[in-house]
Design an enzyme around this catalytic site. Structure first.
Site, PDB file in Angstrom:
ATOM      1  N   ASP A 183       8.890  24.487  58.875  1.00 40.30           N
ATOM      2  CA  ASP A 183       8.765  26.448  58.236  1.00 40.30           C
ATOM      3  C   ASP A 183       8.252  26.024  56.549  1.00 40.30           C
ATOM      4  OD1 ASP A 183       8.817  29.347  58.578  1.00 40.30           O
ATOM      5  OD2 ASP A 183      11.009  29.099  58.171  1.00 40.30           O
ATOM      6  N   HIS A 198       5.215  36.211  48.987  1.00 41.30           N
ATOM      7  CA  HIS A 198       6.853  36.195  49.233  1.00 41.30           C
ATOM      8  C   HIS A 198       7.446  35.388  47.769  1.00 41.30           C
ATOM      9  CE1 HIS A 198      10.284  35.460  51.519  1.00 41.30           C
ATOM     10  NE2 HIS A 198       9.724  33.700  51.552  1.00 41.30           N
ATOM     11  N   ARG A 233      14.807  33.701  40.250  1.00 43.73           N
ATOM     12  CA  ARG A 233      15.009  33.103  39.202  1.00 43.73           C
ATOM     13  C   ARG A 233      14.028  33.883  37.911  1.00 43.73           C
ATOM     14  NH1 ARG A 233      13.487  29.416  43.011  1.00 43.73           N
ATOM     15  NH2 ARG A 233      11.403  29.994  43.519  1.00 43.73           N
ATOM     16  N   GLU A 244      12.599  37.160  59.043  1.00 49.33           N
ATOM     17  CA  GLU A 244      11.819  36.894  58.402  1.00 49.33           C
ATOM     18  C   GLU A 244       9.910  36.883  59.565  1.00 49.33           C
ATOM     19  OE1 GLU A 244      11.741  32.971  55.820  1.00 49.33           O
ATOM     20  OE2 GLU A 244      12.925  34.731  54.036  1.00 49.33           O
ATOM     21  N   GLU A 250       6.591  35.840  60.715  1.00 49.04           N
ATOM     22  CA  GLU A 250       5.694  34.249  60.754  1.00 49.04           C
ATOM     23  C   GLU A 250       5.127  34.571  61.430  1.00 49.04           C
ATOM     24  OE1 GLU A 250       8.413  31.396  59.091  1.00 49.04           O
ATOM     25  OE2 GLU A 250       9.068  32.530  58.261  1.00 49.04           O
ATOM     26  N   ASP A 266      12.283  34.014  61.832  1.00 50.60           N
ATOM     27  CA  ASP A 266      13.412  33.413  61.481  1.00 50.60           C
ATOM     28  C   ASP A 266      14.422  34.188  60.452  1.00 50.60           C
ATOM     29  OD1 ASP A 266      14.127  30.903  60.288  1.00 50.60           O
ATOM     30  OD2 ASP A 266      13.143  31.334  58.199  1.00 50.60           O
ATOM     31  N   ARG A 300      21.059  35.591  54.037  1.00 54.12           N
ATOM     32  CA  ARG A 300      21.274  35.361  52.518  1.00 54.12           C
ATOM     33  C   ARG A 300      22.246  35.213  52.094  1.00 54.12           C
ATOM     34  NH1 ARG A 300      16.109  34.486  53.562  1.00 54.12           N
ATOM     35  NH2 ARG A 300      14.958  36.737  53.741  1.00 54.12           N
ATOM     36  N   GLN A 356      23.004  31.385  52.868  1.00 54.22           N
ATOM     37  CA  GLN A 356      21.652  30.580  51.914  1.00 54.22           C
ATOM     38  C   GLN A 356      21.553  30.201  50.767  1.00 54.22           C
ATOM     39  OE1 GLN A 356      17.949  32.768  52.897  1.00 54.22           O
ATOM     40  NE2 GLN A 356      16.770  30.856  51.679  1.00 54.22           N
ATOM     41  N   LYS A 379      19.873  29.875  58.496  1.00 55.34           N
ATOM     42  CA  LYS A 379      18.276  29.634  58.909  1.00 55.34           C
ATOM     43  C   LYS A 379      19.025  29.069  60.470  1.00 55.34           C
ATOM     44  CE  LYS A 379      15.637  30.617  55.764  1.00 55.34           C
ATOM     45  NZ  LYS A 379      14.361  31.634  55.750  1.00 55.34           N
ATOM     46  N   THR A 430      16.345  31.158  65.385  1.00 55.78           N
ATOM     47  CA  THR A 430      14.700  31.159  65.550  1.00 55.78           C
ATOM     48  C   THR A 430      13.840  32.083  66.374  1.00 55.78           C
ATOM     49  OG1 THR A 430      14.463  29.534  64.025  1.00 55.78           O
ATOM     50  CG2 THR A 430      12.349  29.871  64.489  1.00 55.78           C
ATOM     51  N   GLU A 464      13.205  41.526  50.504  1.00 52.08           N
ATOM     52  CA  GLU A 464      12.310  41.717  49.422  1.00 52.08           C
ATOM     53  C   GLU A 464      11.973  43.956  49.735  1.00 52.08           C
ATOM     54  OE1 GLU A 464       9.801  38.366  51.662  1.00 52.08           O
ATOM     55  OE2 GLU A 464       8.708  38.694  50.011  1.00 52.08           O
TER      56      GLU A 464
END
Lengths: 432, 432
Positions: free
Chosen positions: B128, B135, B144, B200, B202, B234, B238, B241, B254, B258, B374
């Protein structure tokens, strides 16, 4: 217990071991499954064909195959029945069906010198853990300083990540020095052969029966799902790893090659070497694991693990490989059972033949570290080889050999159970 | 080009698409390989058996199999020959061998309503990537802060990590809410069902012919190694994770599931939708990639990608699924070719059937983000569904559907090429 076959006293493959492997005879026949005893391989496809394993296998044929996956899937009761049957057939006093049949021995036993070993299983997924506290502390100290060495999660769960199954290689396969992006301190990234090629000394296990997706393996069930153990050399390119690994973890710094030893030592063969692990208790200064991760003692293994190195110049001069580190599986904080239980607790499905490795196993003293990164402390303390050559990281032509063994004794005297070797020679990067 | 078969005007499966999949008929026959056209599946095992594909396949049989791996391994010249042959057989004006043979059509064509789809390939390794700039910026900003949102390596290489192959699931498989360790702010870690279950959005591709270990795939060779594309969901927990992922990356957050769409859209079917990518040049404010990663334009794809959601209550009330996001594959900074070239540049070997996914694809506006993390900005901006229900993350009973398509036209008029759907319903965690 003693075998009727000649087994050298210091052989790591006595009748108490009987590791499984996939071999092909040098006469060109198809790969099949055998067990190693002393310097010979016992061809289990032949025994199966002759009906000598029918009771143990309940009539299901699994050995005339190029991988152990089908046997791994059969489960612990079958593994134990086959192991007991093989010990009976190989012992000096047991069933004479093999011992007293010259023709069968001639067909079923072959010298290890006359076979080629292959990967023991088709590996569906390979997972690498990070379960040695000293290793995590050493690496954390180098990259983040001593205060933040161990991350907050480390004592609560076996940290791990997915590795690459395609590049798991059988011992003896050459390792081509990888190329990749590296980032000098004050310059843009550049591309070239890794300058910081390293090893990681690890203990791996193969999964037996898998679990359905959504249905975790519990601690009580874990031993039924662990087929056996191999040594793992998780070759690592530290410069590539350092630049790429934030935030999603190691990738190209690892997936160019992972070497494993060819003989899978049965879970039950290591039972005599079980010892208490580092206490996972507040009294010992450690957090008690959440209930799903709690394991009865003894949960650890007392296995001596050595890292040997010879350079091209040393081999040229017939110099014995130098032992650059001696570690021990007892330095793992998280056990294989805890690794497997954690891996599946979210419902992730394991499959027969999956490989899970421990992460680098480092002890408390600098001569027990399982990587050159730690042994030379990032290259600041080079190792001097018997040839006078210095090593910070691996040079082209270097050969690394990992070995592991444990000693015990029974009524017939002392014996040694071991893994043999996983070895590989570093070859120059392709195309300069 | 038009097919002699009835293809609804808005079908994403016209003769210009012809995606491959593995299906079994509801009469219980073994899985085989087919291509989808409109609402029908053309059984390629039947065509192969009748000798209608002999020239294109050069006599090698690959379609009467439960996976596409053998066909994937054959390489682009064979794929192109088979694709041209199928278009000829299906077109209104081409070879009448199928069009004018009632018996053959009756055997070789089956309604999609009468088949079950399976995973298109045995996936050796799943990787992945993390190739959408928006993103990576969004997630980095949340974790961060805006100054350090994009890590220093991100614009120099396609960051990626190894995923779990065992838990790649075909569309329609239920998703059991995972349990795992979570770390409240000021309390010890606890164990329980994930409260922050997410998706997710993808785009994934399947590898065609592999490369030998030690021998990278170059940019010029990359198109010969990419078989085709699927949509990937995916699924991500959270909270699990966040606690586990430092320093080795995502793992149990994760690998519980999937999901992929069942129809593999050929590389060549997407050629009409190639567009220029975001310039990877200093003039555009981006570093020029190292030579091995440089790719001629057009390197991007203009594919509309939608995220749809319905809750159990909405399905009960027969309410249409709500579109919660519309994104586009053009928001990927790193192309599939760049991902594959980077993955193998260190000598890592890819194998036919390997799956590589893009990472979450998020556009520049908040309604184009490819995850609930998001879309709701960590839960701070809930989404209101047509039923009046609010969503920060996924609730039990929620069904998520990802779709993707692109529009074009040829001499016969407009047509649409699409992926169909990848969908899954969230089921409650097992055991409470």
């Amino acid at each position: 217990m003693r075998s009727f076959l000649d087994v050298p006293a210091d052989s790591p493959f006595p009748i108490q071991n009987l590791p499984y492997g996939v071999f092909s005879r040098d006469d060109g026949s198809d790969p099949a499954i055998g067990v190693r005893i002393g310097d010979q391989v016992l061809d289990l496809a032949v025994l199966e064909e002759r009906g000598l394993l029918d009771a143990a296998l309940k009539g299901v044929r699994v050995f005339n195959q190029p991988t152990l996956n089908a046997f791994m899937a059969r489960g612990r009761l079958v593994w134990q029945a086959v192991r007991a049957r093989l010990q009976d057939l190989l012992s000096a006093e047991g069933d004479p069906a093999l011992r007293e049949d010259d023709e069968l021995r001639d067909v079923a036993l072959v010298s290890v010198a006359a076979v080629t070993m292959h990967l023991p299983a088709a590996i569906g997924d390979y997972t690498d853990f990070y379960s040695s506290r000293q290793h995590a502390t050493n690496v954390g100290t180098m990259f983040r300083g001593p205060e933040k060495a161990l991350m907050p999660n480390w004592l609560h769960l076996p940290v791990g990540y997915h590795g690459r199954a395609s590049s798991v290689l059988i011992s003896g396969t050459d390792i081509v020095r990888p190329k990749g992006q590296q980032k000098p301190e004050d310059a843009p990234p550049l591309f070239g052969p890794s300058k910081l090629l390293d090893i990681e000394l690890e203990l791996g296990f193969f999964v037996g029966p898998g679990n359905d997706i959504g249905t975790p393996i519990t601690m009580a069930e874990a031993p039924d799902h662990i087929f056996g153990f191999v040594l793992v050399n998780d070759w690592s390119a530290r410069d590539i790893q350092k630049w790429e690994y934030v935030p999603l973890g190691p990738f190209l710094g690892k997936n160019f090659a992972t070497s494993i030893s060819p003989w899978v030592v049965p879970y039950d063969a290591l039972a005599p070497f079980r010892i208490e692990g580092e206490p996972q208790t507040p009294e010992a200064g450690n957090p008690e694991p959440l209930p799903y991760l709690r394991q009865d003692e003894p949960r650890s293994l007392d296995l001596t693990l050595d890292v040997l190195l010879d350079s091209a110049a040393m081999r040229e001069a017939n110099t014995e490989p130098a032992r650059v580190a001696r570690s021990n599986a007892c330095y793992l904080y998280w056990s294989p059972e805890q690794q497997l239980v954690h891996h599946t607790v979210n419902g992730c499905n394991a499959r027969p033949g999956d490989l899970m490795a421990s992460g680098t196993i480092s002890g408390e003293t600098p001569d027990s570290y399982g990587s050159f990164l730690e042994l030379t402390w990032r290259g600041s303390k080079p190792i001097t080889l018997p040839s006078g050559e210095e090593r910070k990281f691996l040079q082209d032509g270097d050969r690394v050999v990992l070995t592991g063994h444990a000693d015990s004794e029974d009524a017939d005297g002392p014996y040694r159970v071991g893994f043999g070797e996983v070895e590989g020679v570093v070859r120059p990067a392709r195309g300069g």
